[in-house]
Design a protein around this motif. Structure first.
Motif: not given
Length: 303
Positions: A134-138
């Motif tokens: 999630w931190e890299d691809n919201r």
């Protein structure tokens, strides 16, 4: 090459430079690295040498049995590899990366995403996202309707079957139902991509697609009314109103002599079915019958 094969070669220190770079990009690589670091604190047993070697030789049979020597490092790595693979399988099976939240008819729910963004789901809706990256691809997928209060940070994408909404810290509502795709921005700004259309919306602006026809509008509201248990409509086909009534009350609606394409402006509450039926029937001169098996019949009022 599969992750398991790369893991075995990594444990045996036989990766090529290209394979090592590929393996280090794997999602679970930091997890494996920590386990090996912990495993390195283990110590192999110490083997003592006999004091009288000649005495020991006499006890050995004439026929020698081949003995396979265990290298302490290899032994340790093999134990660690079994532990790593077993624990990894347990972790990934018990805690899958994909999260899916669904609501039933007449149900709403609020969820918090890994970055503290909040999503309020309307009835008969669903969101799906990957919590591990999630931190890299919201990015999340939406079917139905939801209100988003997005935490500031990197790009945030809401993907629906009819279009994608991209934002960077804002509040907005997305509705995707059958042939309807609607986005209302309440704070900040959003970008909407649907087919060949790309539109920017700022606070107080709305965009809707009905059967492929695009309409821009405005709103003075601070948020969607369905969060307060009220459904409101502006110049929408009556079929959309009926479908929402079915979702909010878990009933089946039958139209008798009523055109589903009739345009409707108004709304209804979610906590009183008879009140809701009056709200949608009277403006169109309709009457209703409510049967015992959760069926509603809407028909033209007799004169």
């Amino acid at each position: 090459m599969e992750e398991k094969s790369l893991l075995e070669k990594w444990l045996n220190d036989s990766l090529t430079e290209a394979e090592r770079e590929t393996f280090q990009q794997e999602e679970a690589y930091p997890f494996y690295e920590r386990l090996i670091a912990d495993a390195s604190h283990f110590k192999a047993s110490q083997f003592s040498e006999p004091s009288d070697f000649e005495t020991l030789q006499k006890k050995i049979r004439t026929r020698e049995v081949p003995v396979r020597k265990l290298h302490p490092t290899t032994w340790l790595l093999r134990i660690a590899s079994v532990f790593v693979i077993g624990f990894a399988l347990y972790y990934f099976i018990l805690f899958p990366s994909e999260v899916k939240v669904e609501t039933l008819a007449a149900q709403k729910t609020t969820i918090e995403l890994p970055d503290a963004s909040q999503v309020v789901l309307n009835a008969l809706s669903a969101v799906t996202y990957n919590r591990r990256n999630w931190e890299d691809n919201r990015t999340l997928e939406l079917k139905g309707e939801a209100f988003f209060d997005v935490a500031k940070g990197s790009r945030f994408d809401v993907v629906t079957p009819q279009g994608t909404v991209s934002v960077l810290g804002t509040e907005f509502n997305v509705k995707q139902r059958a042939t309807v795709f609607e986005v209302i921005c309440y704070e900040g700004h959003v970008r909407v991509v649907s087919g060949s259309h790309t539109e920017e919306l700022r606070a107080g602006e709305s965009l809707s697609f009905l059967n492929g026809e695009m309409t821009r509008g405005s709103t003075s509201l601070k948020g969607p009314q369905w969060k307060d248990n009220i459904s409101d409509f502006r110049e929408v086909p009556f079929s959309e109103v009926v479908a929402e009534l079915e979702r909010q009350y878990n009933v089946e609606v039958v139209l008798e002599g009523v055109s589903a394409d009739t345009r409707f402006t108004g709304g209804f509450v979610h906590d009183d079915l008879k009140n809701a039926l009056r709200s949608i029937a009277e403006p169109l001169g309709l009457s209703y019958d409510l049967t015992q098996d959760n069926m509603v019949i809407l028909k033209t009022r007799e004169k």
